[in-house]
Design a protein around this motif. Structure first.
Motif, short mmCIF file in Angstrom:
data_model
loop_
_atom_site.label_atom_id
_atom_site.label_comp_id
_atom_site.label_asym_id
_atom_site.label_seq_id
_atom_site.Cartn_x
_atom_site.Cartn_y
_atom_site.Cartn_z
N LEU A 185 -3.62 -5.88 -0.44
CA LEU A 185 -3.02 -4.69 -1.04
C LEU A 185 -2.04 -5.12 -2.12
O LEU A 185 -1.14 -5.92 -1.86
CB LEU A 185 -2.30 -3.87 0.03
CG LEU A 185 -1.45 -2.69 -0.47
CD1 LEU A 185 -2.31 -1.63 -1.13
CD2 LEU A 185 -0.62 -2.10 0.68
N ILE A 238 0.87 -3.79 -4.63
CA ILE A 238 1.80 -2.67 -4.78
C ILE A 238 2.54 -2.80 -6.10
O ILE A 238 3.14 -3.84 -6.38
CB ILE A 238 2.80 -2.62 -3.61
CG1 ILE A 238 2.06 -2.40 -2.28
CG2 ILE A 238 3.83 -1.51 -3.83
CD1 ILE A 238 2.96 -2.44 -1.06
N VAL A 248 5.01 3.45 -0.40
CA VAL A 248 4.77 2.04 -0.10
C VAL A 248 4.50 1.86 1.39
O VAL A 248 3.56 1.15 1.79
CB VAL A 248 5.98 1.20 -0.55
CG1 VAL A 248 5.90 -0.22 0.03
CG2 VAL A 248 6.04 1.14 -2.07
N VAL A 307 0.94 0.43 3.04
CA VAL A 307 0.84 -0.74 3.93
C VAL A 307 0.28 -0.33 5.28
O VAL A 307 -0.55 -1.04 5.88
CB VAL A 307 2.22 -1.42 4.08
CG1 VAL A 307 2.14 -2.57 5.07
CG2 VAL A 307 2.71 -1.93 2.71
N SER A 350 -3.95 -3.71 5.77
CA SER A 350 -4.07 -4.85 4.87
C SER A 350 -3.70 -6.11 5.64
O SER A 350 -2.97 -6.06 6.64
CB SER A 350 -3.18 -4.70 3.64
OG SER A 350 -1.82 -4.65 4.01
N VAL A 386 -0.01 -8.48 1.42
CA VAL A 386 0.53 -7.61 0.38
C VAL A 386 1.00 -8.47 -0.78
O VAL A 386 1.73 -9.45 -0.59
CB VAL A 386 1.71 -6.76 0.91
CG1 VAL A 386 2.43 -6.06 -0.24
CG2 VAL A 386 1.21 -5.74 1.91
N THR A 419 3.17 -7.91 -4.19
CA THR A 419 4.07 -6.89 -4.71
C THR A 419 4.64 -7.24 -6.07
O THR A 419 5.00 -8.39 -6.33
CB THR A 419 5.23 -6.61 -3.74
OG1 THR A 419 6.06 -5.56 -4.26
CG2 THR A 419 6.09 -7.85 -3.52
N SER A 474 8.35 -3.19 -0.41
CA SER A 474 7.14 -3.85 0.10
C SER A 474 7.48 -4.81 1.22
O SER A 474 6.79 -4.88 2.24
CB SER A 474 6.44 -4.60 -1.03
OG SER A 474 6.10 -3.74 -2.09
N GLY A 492 6.22 -4.53 4.96
CA GLY A 492 5.50 -5.66 5.54
C GLY A 492 6.11 -6.11 6.85
O GLY A 492 5.39 -6.43 7.80
N VAL A 533 3.99 -10.82 2.87
CA VAL A 533 4.18 -10.30 1.51
C VAL A 533 4.42 -11.46 0.55
O VAL A 533 5.21 -12.37 0.83
CB VAL A 533 5.38 -9.33 1.45
CG1 VAL A 533 5.57 -8.79 0.04
CG2 VAL A 533 5.18 -8.18 2.44
#
Length: 444
Positions: A4, A6, A88, A92, A96, A99, A101, A109, A113, A120
């Motif tokens: 993912l 972001i 956000v 999440v 996922s 992440v 970010t 994020s 996470g 992340v």
């Protein structure tokens, strides 16, 4: 792996991640991009899953300009940040394994996470760690600060960024059932990868470990994209035009800027394609064509020069295309990139937006050697030009061309230019993410 990405902000904050996402998808991963609703078509058109993040940055900037007090500005900012935080967290929670970010939403994020047990990684488009070598983008009054001053200016930038989301992170932690703690800052995240060329900004030696510079992440073109017929006809009707666009800057100033640009183009005696952007520029006259969002990798090689606001992505696209650039920085990271182009010797001295007039812009375009035009895009030939709007090249330009010097680069250092152009066109090392994800971070 389900990845993912972001991000939040303007198109320039989203487009590079479509390219990164496409490359990761081609490597066999499932990729989703969480961004504002205005970019749903862009993300989906590049074959990536889209997840919504509330917010309208363009509307927020306009609301700020109409705010009657600082309290109203703070209330608008808080509402935007809280909506972003909710988006956000929902993105999440949608599932996922990793992440990636952008810098802006990084504290949100990281908090999400932590709540959902997802590692992340930072993927930042501008330098985001204080260094003695230069002030970070966004630092005011950056000339001659010295090593200690550069570090102090960079720390001040990071402190402001941390403070922007501090209250939002506290509220988000409470909503997600996390224990109270110090708000997360973008500079606390590791690992972090910066999506710009190390030849444009070399990695500072005093940056901490696990902070890297990978190369640019070139935006993907939407599937089945074709240039508008009107634009193709305009390009074929005369000499290569000058591109003029200010991206997401100056919303609400469209009428003033349209008149200014039209007068500057007439003074310079050139043709131009003018990108509407958030300002809403339009075109006036036979030699000016207004356009919407066009992939820079297609358009810029077909232009004689690029007048732009100095955003990170537009700066990179101009370098990649080999188009002479005239940066007109407005705010944020734009003065940094404009100054970097000038110091690299591949652009003239920046023309700050607050100094922009028809006279100044016209004079700057005239100085920029636009007459020679770019080489035709690979595999295509340029059709014969009509007489309308065509400019003659001086004898001096022809003599220089015969010696192997491109007249378009007279304001630059040609060897440096070609080195940068070749270097930044390489693929970004996106695969650097994966060893960190599989070996250095436990996946949920």
């Amino acid at each position: 792996m389900r990845i993912l990405i972001i991000t939040a902000g303007s198109r320039g904050d989203v487009a590079p991640f479509t390219g990164l996402g496409r490359r990761l998808m081609e490597a066999g991963h499932r990729v989703a991009v969480a961004a504002h609703p205005s970019f749903a078509a862009l993300v989906g058109g590049c074959g990536l899953e889209y997840r919504p993040v509330p917010g309208d940055p363009k509307g927020l900037i306009r609301a700020w300009s109409r705010a009657a007090s600082r309290e109203e500005v703070r209330a608008l900012t808080r509402a935007y940040a809280d909506g972003l935080a909710d988006g956000v967290a929902e993105a999440v929670a949608g599932g996922s394994d990793l992440v990636l970010t952008a810098f802006g939403p990084a504290p949100l994020s990281r908090t999400a996470g932590e709540a959902f047990g997802v590692p992340v990684i930072g993927t930042y488009l501008t330098p985001a760690f204080a260094t003695a070598q230069f002030p970070l983008p966004g630092a005011p009054g950056t000339d001659g600060l010295g090593p200690d001053g550069n570090i102090a200016a960079g720390q001040a930038v990071l402190s402001r960024a941390e403070g922007l989301f501090a209250g939002t992170v506290t509220r988000l932690r409470a909503r997600l059932g996390l224990p109270a703690g110090a708000p997360s800052a973008p500079g606390d995240l590791r690992p972090v990868f910066h999506g710009f060329s190390p030849l444009v900004v070399p990695r500072p030696e005093d940056w901490p470990p696990r902070v890297e510079v990978t190369g640019y992440w070139w935006p993907a073109r939407p599937d089945r994209w074709q240039p508008p017929a009107e634009l193709v006809d305009f390009l074929q009707a005369g000499p290569p035009p000058v591109f003029i666009g200010f991206g997401s800057m100056a919303p609400g100033q469209g009428e003033r800027l349209t008149e200014l640009v039209a007068a500057a183009v007439q003074r310079a005696g050139v043709r131009a394609v003018v990108q509407a952007g958030w300002a809403g520029l339009s075109g006036c006259g036979d030699d000016v064509l207004p356009i919407g969002d066009i992939p820079h990798d297609w358009l810029f090689p077909r232009t004689a020069a690029v007048v732009h606001h100095g955003g990170a992505g537009t700066t990179a696209a101009g370098l990649r295309a080999g188009a002479p650039a005239l940066p007109v920085p407005v705010m944020a990271d734009q003065p940094f990139w404009a100054s970097r182009l000038y110091r690299l010797g591949v652009a003239p001295r920046p023309l700050p937006f607050h100094d922009l007039t028809a006279e100044a812009l016209g004079a700057a375009i005239r100085v920029c050697p636009v007459g020679a035009g770019p080489p035709p895009p690979r595999g295509r030939t340029r059709p014969p030009h009509r007489r309308r709007g065509r400019r003659r090249h001086g004898a001096g330009s022809h003599r220089l061309r015969g010696r192997g010097v491109n007249p378009r680069l007279l304001h630059c250092q040609p060897r440096r230019w070609e080195l940068i152009r070749r270097e930044i066109d390489r693929a970004a090392l996106f695969s650097m993410f994966l060893p960190y994800a599989s070996a250095g971070l436990p996946l949920a």
